[in-house]
Each structure stands twice: as structure tokens, then as C-alpha cells.
Design an enzyme around this catalytic site. Structure first.
Site, PDB file in Angstrom:
ATOM      1  N   HIS A  88     -23.740 -28.459 -63.019  1.00 38.64           N
ATOM      2  CA  HIS A  88     -23.144 -29.106 -61.850  1.00 38.64           C
ATOM      3  C   HIS A  88     -21.746 -28.567 -61.546  1.00 38.64           C
ATOM      4  O   HIS A  88     -21.069 -29.033 -60.636  1.00 38.64           O
ATOM      5  CB  HIS A  88     -23.090 -30.624 -62.082  1.00 38.64           C
ATOM      6  CG  HIS A  88     -22.938 -31.430 -60.840  1.00 38.64           C
ATOM      7  ND1 HIS A  88     -21.859 -32.260 -60.601  1.00 38.64           N
ATOM      8  CD2 HIS A  88     -23.734 -31.532 -59.736  1.00 38.64           C
ATOM      9  CE1 HIS A  88     -21.996 -32.834 -59.420  1.00 38.64           C
ATOM     10  NE2 HIS A  88     -23.117 -32.424 -58.870  1.00 38.64           N
TER      11      HIS A  88
ATOM     12  N   LYS B   8     -18.762 -26.037 -60.209  1.00 39.90           N
ATOM     13  CA  LYS B   8     -18.541 -25.175 -59.037  1.00 39.90           C
ATOM     14  C   LYS B   8     -17.334 -24.305 -59.355  1.00 39.90           C
ATOM     15  O   LYS B   8     -16.184 -24.742 -59.217  1.00 39.90           O
ATOM     16  CB  LYS B   8     -18.289 -25.987 -57.760  1.00 39.90           C
ATOM     17  CG  LYS B   8     -19.546 -26.705 -57.236  1.00 39.90           C
ATOM     18  CD  LYS B   8     -19.721 -28.070 -57.852  1.00 39.90           C
ATOM     19  CE  LYS B   8     -20.935 -28.789 -57.277  1.00 39.90           C
ATOM     20  NZ  LYS B   8     -21.150 -30.092 -57.911  1.00 39.90           N
TER      21      LYS B   8
ATOM     22  N   ASP C  25     -11.336 -11.353 -61.137  1.00 39.94           N
ATOM     23  CA  ASP C  25     -10.477 -10.481 -61.942  1.00 39.94           C
ATOM     24  C   ASP C  25      -9.711 -11.221 -63.029  1.00 39.94           C
ATOM     25  O   ASP C  25      -8.678 -10.714 -63.520  1.00 39.94           O
ATOM     26  CB  ASP C  25      -9.484  -9.728 -61.053  1.00 39.94           C
ATOM     27  CG  ASP C  25     -10.152  -8.678 -60.171  1.00 39.94           C
ATOM     28  OD1 ASP C  25     -11.284  -8.292 -60.507  1.00 39.94           O
ATOM     29  OD2 ASP C  25      -9.557  -8.274 -59.170  1.00 39.94           O
TER      30      ASP C  25
ATOM     31  N   HIS D  72     -18.340 -36.518 -50.825  1.00 42.87           N
ATOM     32  CA  HIS D  72     -18.755 -35.725 -51.985  1.00 42.87           C
ATOM     33  C   HIS D  72     -17.584 -35.416 -52.914  1.00 42.87           C
ATOM     34  O   HIS D  72     -17.741 -34.763 -53.933  1.00 42.87           O
ATOM     35  CB  HIS D  72     -19.395 -34.405 -51.511  1.00 42.87           C
ATOM     36  CG  HIS D  72     -20.206 -33.724 -52.559  1.00 42.87           C
ATOM     37  ND1 HIS D  72     -19.783 -32.568 -53.186  1.00 42.87           N
ATOM     38  CD2 HIS D  72     -21.413 -34.023 -53.098  1.00 42.87           C
ATOM     39  CE1 HIS D  72     -20.694 -32.179 -54.063  1.00 42.87           C
ATOM     40  NE2 HIS D  72     -21.697 -33.049 -54.024  1.00 42.87           N
TER      41      HIS D  72
ATOM     42  N   LYS E 196     -14.621 -35.606 -55.686  1.00 46.09           N
ATOM     43  CA  LYS E 196     -14.432 -36.199 -57.005  1.00 46.09           C
ATOM     44  C   LYS E 196     -12.978 -35.943 -57.415  1.00 46.09           C
ATOM     45  O   LYS E 196     -12.654 -34.935 -58.074  1.00 46.09           O
ATOM     46  CB  LYS E 196     -15.368 -35.579 -58.031  1.00 46.09           C
ATOM     47  CG  LYS E 196     -16.862 -35.584 -57.623  1.00 46.09           C
ATOM     48  CD  LYS E 196     -17.270 -34.245 -57.105  1.00 46.09           C
ATOM     49  CE  LYS E 196     -18.767 -34.028 -56.992  1.00 46.09           C
ATOM     50  NZ  LYS E 196     -19.546 -35.017 -56.326  1.00 46.09           N
TER      51      LYS E 196
ATOM     52  N   ASP F 164      -0.126 -42.636 -60.389  1.00 44.31           N
ATOM     53  CA  ASP F 164       1.342 -42.719 -60.350  1.00 44.31           C
ATOM     54  C   ASP F 164       2.029 -41.487 -59.765  1.00 44.31           C
ATOM     55  O   ASP F 164       3.202 -41.248 -60.063  1.00 44.31           O
ATOM     56  CB  ASP F 164       1.904 -42.946 -61.758  1.00 44.31           C
ATOM     57  CG  ASP F 164       1.596 -44.347 -62.281  1.00 44.31           C
ATOM     58  OD1 ASP F 164       1.166 -45.200 -61.483  1.00 44.31           O
ATOM     59  OD2 ASP F 164       1.798 -44.577 -63.482  1.00 44.31           O
TER      60      ASP F 164
END
Length: 428
Positions: free
Chosen positions: A129, A131, A136, A336, A338, A343
Site C-alpha cells: 500500500h 506510494k 538518484d 483519501h 492520511k 501542536d
């Protein structure tokens, strides 16, 4: 006799901690509209290698433009490696293989399900899951954005408004563990495809032990280490850590980092997650923070892509609202993202939802940042999203009603069965 603390039931203090480094540069990217141009520009400037790991690599404009950049990089001698999840990218795999054919780009599939009997393999419910994109070893992209247009939903088709999602572009010491993770997951997927050939090469090698060591290094995921708080505070600027969730030694790393940050909160905790069904320790941290006067706000889905996911989150509304946690539902488009901010000193962006799949099963990756400027940028995004969202009223969610009790019991039972079928152990 007092009941044992559930935190200790999963060896809380044995968990690996994030490995923070200083001297990083980070920029928050909103949606594919900002991510894809920056990522393609980096690939176009690649000199040595490009690594991509993603759950979805879709056959649309975003996917086609990324493929074109990867092919062009490979044509000028850049080593290009791509790994996609066998479930998330199942529908687009024939297109992707054809689009990359003859280019020199090496495509690996993590846990493919192209045959019915693949479903019988242990661990098939545990998916890639993450991404990630690394260029380089100098520039990395990490977040929750798949390679798919912001206005395309695989279940609902084209949408008017882009989904809300985020990623970061990262430069500095924290890029190295991202590169190591991308190489490792690609190698694991590729080795699974050609395991027999790799064994033959190992046996025929004049130095099999050296070859075996090299292979082991390629398969190894980066690990955090224990670091005292004083050391972390001294890392400037920008203090960041790349944090993984895997099914070996880092099973609870992302969950622990979230909970530690929430426990340390003094003023605010703002969290965005489309799929929200945390375990007992996580919920307790949120309740305790609200009880001691911290403003705790959750931004969840208002426009549901999976009804069961919305039902799971709603099963917890009465409990959380009753303890002073504020809940907002994002309604302008699909959600979508996350991300979280605490603080204005700690923030995270990544692929991990706050649900059993992300916290206990899938391979996930987040960047965690201790920097006031970056935290303010994430906080501003939360405020903008909350301003166009619907606040949930406690009066709608009576916790003592028979329906509420039955829904919570059904969701808890379903989560328990799913985790046991997937092979997850321990209390949740």
C-alpha cells in the site's frame, strides 16, 4: 487483580522507533495535480536510477504521462524499476505491461492474483500500500497518492472535484531509507517471480556466499532505532523520519508513533483519515487527550467510496464524541488523505490509514516531521478542509441505543475475523 494494560500486550516498548535525521528539505504537495508534474520533472532529470512502488498504477492520463517519463529515462540509460500491487493494479496490469514493453523498465508485481489459486497463498490479504518514488537517491516522493488522476475513482468513475490527498517531496538524509525500502520491496516482488532462476544463479556463482549477502542486503527493509528525546530535539532543520509498517520487526511502528505524538499533545491533535477504525490503545490516546483539554479533531469521509468503511468509523462516533473528540465529515469530494498534525510541532503524511488493514496487515510508509513550518502547512490544510466539511453532532449518535450496540458488535466481529483470516495476531 488489575487488568493488564493493553499497550503491553503487543510489547509496546519493544517496538522500533522512528529514526529522525536533520538537514532535510520537505515540501507538502496537494493531490496529483501538484505531485505528478513534480515527480515527472524529477524523473526527466534522473541520471542514474528511478524506483517506484505504488498500490495503483492506472491507465489514464496520469499513468500514461508517468510511463512516458519512465520510458524516456530508461532510453537514456537510467536504471528504472517499478513495483505495483497485484490487487490494486490488477485491472491495469495488461495495459502497463504493454506500455512498458521493450523499454528496459523492469516491472515487478507484488503478490499477483492472476490465477485463482493465488488467493490460497498465505498472506494474500497483506498488500503493498506504499506510494514511493526515489530518483538518484537524492529526491523522494512519499504520501498517499496513487498513480491515478485525482478526478477518477475506480468504483464511481469520473468526479467533478478532485479527491483530497497529499504527498511530500523530500531531499536530504531521510531519502536514503526511502530508497532502501523501494529497492527492497521491488526485489522481493521480482525474486518471487524468478526465484528458481535466482537459486540457479546462486548455486552456479563462483562466490555464492558473497552473492547471498548482496541479495540479503537488497531484501532488507530500513529499520528505525532507539533514540532519546534530547537527541531528536537537537536535529535541525528539518527533522524528519521515514517510517515503515511491515510484517516483521516493524509491525506497530506507525501506530506507536501516532500514539506517542497524541499522548504528548498539549494544545491540538488534528487527524485526517478516510478509513478510521483504530484499536483500543489508539482510541484511549484520543480520549485521554480530549479529557485533559487538548482540542482533538478528526476529519473522516463524508462522501463514502466503500459503505462498510463508513459504517466502521460511524460505529465509534458515540464513544469518541462522548469524550469530547470533534468529528468532521468531508463532503466536497472523496477523501483519501492520511495526515496528522500535533501542536504545530509534529506532523505526518503517508499511506497509512487508521484501520486494521493499514495498522496490522499492509506494507505502509509515512514521513514524520518535527518542524514548526511544515506542521503549520499541514495545519492550514486541515483548517481549509474542515471549513467545507460537516461537523457530526453527538445527538445523532446515541451510544446506548440497541442499534448502536449491534452495529459496534458487528463491525468489531468482522474486523476480528478478517484479521485472523489474514494471519494477524495480538490484541487490537
Amino acid at each position: 487483580m488489575a487488568a493488564p494494560d493493553p499497550d503491553h500486550l503487543f510489547s509496546w516498548h519493544a517496538q522500533v522507533l522512528p529514526e529522525y535525521s536533520g538537514g532535510n528539505e520537505l515540501r507538502l504537495l496537494r493531490g496529483g495535480d501538484e505531485l505528478f508534474p513534480a515527480q515527472i520533472e524529477a524523473i526527466a532529470a534522473a541520471r542514474h536510477e528511478v524506483w517506484i512502488a505504488t498500490y495503483i498504477f492506472h491507465h489514464d492520463k496520469a499513468g500514461a504521462e508517468t510511463v512516458a517519463a519512465l520510458r524516456a529515462a530508461s532510453a537514456r540509460g537510467v536504471r528504472v524499476r517499478v513495483v505495483v500491487d497485484g490487487f490494486g493494479s490488477k485491472a491495469s496490469l495488461p495495459w502497463l505491461r504493454e506500455a512498458l514493453a521493450g523499454s528496459g523498465v523492469a516491472l515487478a508485481v507484488f503478490r499477483p492474483i492472476d490465477r485463482w489459486w493465488r488467493w490460497l497463498h498465505p498472506g494474500q490479504l497483506r498488500r503493498l500500500h506504499q506510494k514511493l518514488c526515489v530518483v538518484d537517491g537524492e529526491c523522494a516522493f512519499v504520501g498517499g497518492i496513487n498513480i491515478i488522476d485525482d478526478r477518477m475513482d475506480l468504483n464511481h468513475g469520473q468526479t467533478e472535484q478532485p479527491r483530497l490527498d497529499y504527498a511530500v517531496v523530500l531531499r536530504g538524509p531521510a531519502v536514503q531509507p526511502v530508497a532502501q525500502a523501494a529497492r527492497a520491496v521491488w526485489t522481493r516482488a521480482w525474486l518471487g517471480r524468478d526465484f528458481g532462476e535466482e537459486l540457479q544463479a546462486l548455486v552456479r556463482s563462483p562466490e555464492p556466499l558473497r552473492r547471498l549477502r548482496r541479495l540479503a542486503r537488497r531484501l532488507r527493509m530500513p529499520r528505525g532505532r532507539r533514540r532519546v528525546e534530547a537527541d531528536v530535539q537537537a536535529l535541525e532543520p528539518v527533522c524528519a523520519a521515514f517510517v515503515l509498517r511491515d510484517n516483521l520487526r516493524q509491525r506497530r511502528t506507525i501506530e506507536r508513533a501516532y500514539i506517542d505524538a497524541i499522548r504528548a499533545a498539549r494544545e491540538r491533535v488534528d487527524l485526517i483519515s478516510p478509513y478510521f477504525y483504530p484499536g483500543q490503545a489508539f482510541r484511549r490516546a484520543l480520549r485521554d487527550a480530549a479529557r485533559r483539554g487538548v482540542q482533538v479533531r478528526l476529519l473522516l469521509q463524508g462522501k463514502l467510496d466503500y459503505r462498510i468503511a463508513g459504517l466502521a468509523a460511524q460505529a465509534l462516533y458515540a464513544e469518541l464524541l462522548g469524550h469530547g473528540v470533534q468529528i468532521y465529515e468531508y463532503t466536497p469530494a472523496f477523501l483519501h488523505a492520511k495526515v496528522a498534525v500535533v501542536d504545530e510541532r509534529w506532523a505526518t503524511v503517508g499511506s497509512s490509514n487508521i484501520d486494521p488493514l493499514s495498522l496490522l496487515l499492509n506494507l505502509e510508509a509515512n514521513v514524520m516531521v518535527r518542524d514548526a513550518g511544515f506542521a503549520r502547512a499541514v495545519a492550514a490544510e486541515f483548517e481549509s478542509a474542515a471549513a467545507v466539511s460537516r461537523r457530526v453532532d453527538l445527538r445523532q449518535w446515541g451510544g446506548s441505543s440497541l442499534r448502536g450496540v449491534l452495529v459496534r458488535a458487528l463491525v468489531a466481529w468482522g474486523a476480528y475475523v478478517y484479521l485472523r483470516v489474514a494471519g494477524a495476531t495480538g490484541r487490537y
